[in-house]
Motif scaffolding. Structure first.
Motif, PDB file in Angstrom:
ATOM      1  N   SER A 451       0.957  -1.182   0.052  1.00 50.13           N
ATOM      2  CA  SER A 451       0.114  -0.112   0.063  1.00 50.13           C
ATOM      3  C   SER A 451       0.918   1.310  -0.066  1.00 50.13           C
ATOM      4  N   MET A 452       1.888   1.232   0.693  1.00 49.29           N
ATOM      5  CA  MET A 452       2.695   2.339   0.644  1.00 49.29           C
ATOM      6  C   MET A 452       3.459   2.523  -0.385  1.00 49.29           C
ATOM      7  N   ALA A 453       3.916   1.441  -1.206  1.00 48.22           N
ATOM      8  CA  ALA A 453       4.687   1.717  -2.562  1.00 48.22           C
ATOM      9  C   ALA A 453       3.816   2.567  -3.520  1.00 48.22           C
ATOM     10  N   LYS A 454       2.437   1.952  -3.350  1.00 42.84           N
ATOM     11  CA  LYS A 454       1.413   2.542  -4.312  1.00 42.84           C
ATOM     12  C   LYS A 454       1.387   4.138  -4.101  1.00 42.84           C
ATOM     13  N   MET A 455       1.133   4.422  -2.983  1.00 45.53           N
ATOM     14  CA  MET A 455       1.246   5.901  -2.436  1.00 45.53           C
ATOM     15  C   MET A 455       2.414   6.592  -2.886  1.00 45.53           C
ATOM     16  N   VAL A 456       3.675   6.034  -2.541  1.00 44.77           N
ATOM     17  CA  VAL A 456       4.800   6.548  -2.799  1.00 44.77           C
ATOM     18  C   VAL A 456       4.793   7.133  -4.487  1.00 44.77           C
ATOM     19  N   SER A 457       4.394   6.173  -5.212  1.00 40.84           N
ATOM     20  CA  SER A 457       4.632   6.275  -6.694  1.00 40.84           C
ATOM     21  C   SER A 457       3.535   7.541  -7.195  1.00 40.84           C
TER      22      SER A 457
END
Length: 486
Positions: A451-457
């Motif tokens: 989830s965090m990686a999606k938001m960082v992108s």
């Protein structure tokens, strides 16, 4: 030969040692006995024998013995090839690349065998830029046109996260054998491009190239990771048919278990494992245990866990999976039991480690520790990223961590410094804006990191390519290529 009093020579031992390596399960001491015979005859250092000795110990997974035979002033490219291959086989890709650089520094000319091993090392590390350099070197020296090198390039590019480069190599190959087609099908599969994998399989059949067991692994994997359950089951049945006559191996069975389990057909997956014509391995049951956690079925998870313990009680990850599953269901007595069992049986969980390649250097980060020289910067950046993401709606997923009595802050902190978060944070502070971040993790990515990686992108405008134990995730504009089906 010995009974006939015919003395072995330098041409005898290479074939003898290769045979000893293959016979190792039945005759574990044979290779060392052959080595002793070569020493007695003063042939162990012969340029025909020494590389084969190194290769033999590599086959036996005895890297220290292989390394002890390698001369410090080596000027033999065949010995270098054997030692590089030994390092790759022992999952020491960094050592393999160091040997490759040493080989070049000594003015030795790499062969296609060297290139194959070095590409495997790049694939293990996820070192894309170094892999591209090796590709350029192979092209400049007339090696890239060979089918085996082309196949290794497809595998390297796919494992380093550049599917486009893998496709480019495949389409440019003058001739393709079954291994080349299979490598490209697997590449599509691990990147979640199931439709393309199946289309390529049909194209392969149209070109009258016979598929093998690896081909079907790619096809089944593609169906599993794209939710094509019925189609995958049909392909599994077809590989056993008279048309192909292939005998499924444990990896094929594992793909079918994964296919059913991912789709939530957990009871069907359980019955499939229980009815196999072979003794189920712990890995098959672990595949189902992981799916039980993903689908929140703690009751079946406990049953599967007991089946695993009957076969192997030393794998710490099994206890952690069950503990997290029960914690998510609020079953704290079961959580405590799993942790007590883990302690009693001295089972150790493999630590999470993630790597990221920047400026031709591969940086490794372990969950929660400070081994990397810039780990403090990475930790601080994780803190900044988390606070920034919370401002746009990020809520840490603490449902599967912690223990009874742990507050939310404690649960959040136990998630915060996972290795992939540290690698991504380091990439953000160490590369120009807009640079694609390519991360390799040795375990399956957890839901919170996903989830965090999606938001960082989305927030930082970065494309992130994350390779975990199972597949590739391409994060871009707040979305993942897996469609959250992982």
């Amino acid at each position: 030969m010995l009974r006939s009093a015919v003395p072995p020579d330098a041409y005898t031992f290479p074939s003898l040692l290769k045979s000893c390596a293959r016979a190792a399960p039945a005759h574990p001491r044979a290779a060392r006995q052959a080595h002793a015979a070569a020493l007695k005859l003063s042939l162990a250092d012969h340029p025909f024998v020494l590389p084969t000795l190194i290769h033999t110990y590599a086959e036996l997974r005895d890297l220290p013995s292989a390394r002890s035979l390698f001369p410090p002033d080596c000027t033999c490219v065949v010995s270098y090839n054997a030692m590089i291959a030994a390092s790759v086989r022992s999952s020491r890709p960094g050592e393999a690349l160091s040997l490759f650089r040493e080989l070049q520094a000594r003015g030795l000319v790499p062969t296609d065998v060297t290139i194959l091993s070095v590409l495997s090392a790049c694939a293990l590390l996820g070192a894309l830029e170094l892999g591209r350099w090796v590709h350029g070197y192979a092209r400049a020296n007339g090696l890239a046109s060979r089918v085996k090198v082309g196949t290794a390039l497809i595998d390297m590019y796919a494992k380093c996260g550049s599917l486009e480069d893998a496709v480019g190599v495949f389409r440019s190959m003058g001739s393709r054998d079954t291994q080349a087609w299979s490598a490209m099908i697997v590449a599509y599969a691990v990147h979640g491009r199931g439709t393309e994998a199946i289309a390529l399989f049909e194209e392969m059949l149209g070109d009258r190239v016979e598929p093998d067991g690896i081909t079907f692994l790619g096809v089944l994997y593609a169906c599993s990771h794209s939710g094509m359950v019925d189609q995958g089951l049909e392909y599994f049945r077809s590989m056993k048919s008279r048309r192909y006559g292939l005998v499924p191996g444990v990896k094929h069975y594992g793909c079918v278990v994964d296919l059913l389990a991912r789709a939530g057909r957990l009871d069907e997956a359980y019955k499939f494992i229980d009815s196999l014509p072979i003794e189920p391995t712990p890995i098959l049951w672990r595949t189902l245990l992981s799916a039980c956690g993903g689908h929140g079925n703690a009751d079946l998870g406990k049953v599967v866990f007991e089946r695993i313990l009957e076969l192997d009680d030393s794998h710490g990850g099994d206890y952690v999976m069950l503990s997290n599953m029960c914690a998510s269901a609020g079953r704290w007595d079961d959580v405590n039991r799993a942790r007590r069992l883990m302690h009693e049986r001295r089972a150790v969980k493999v630590p999470g480690v993630s790597s990221i390649e920047l400026d031709d250097t591969v940086h490794e980060f372990f969950s929660g520790d400070g081994r990397h020289p810039r780990s403090r910067e990475a930790h601080r950046m994780v803190d900044e990223v988390v606070e920034q993401l919370k401002g746009v709606g990020y809520v840490p997923d603490t449902s599967r961590v912690g223990h009874a009595g742990m507050d939310e802050e404690g649960k959040e902190m136990s998630l915060r410094y996972h290795s992939e978060k540290l690698a991504i944070a380091f990439g953000l502070i160490s590369s120009p804006p807009g640079t694609t971040l390519r991360v390799v993790k040795n375990l399956r990515v957890c839901g919170d990191c996903h989830s965090m990686a999606k938001m960082v992108s989305m927030v930082f405008g970065r494309r992130i390519v994350l390779r975990d134990l199972n597949r590739f995730h391409h994060f871009e504009n707040g979305l993942c290529s897996c469609g959250d089906y992982y």
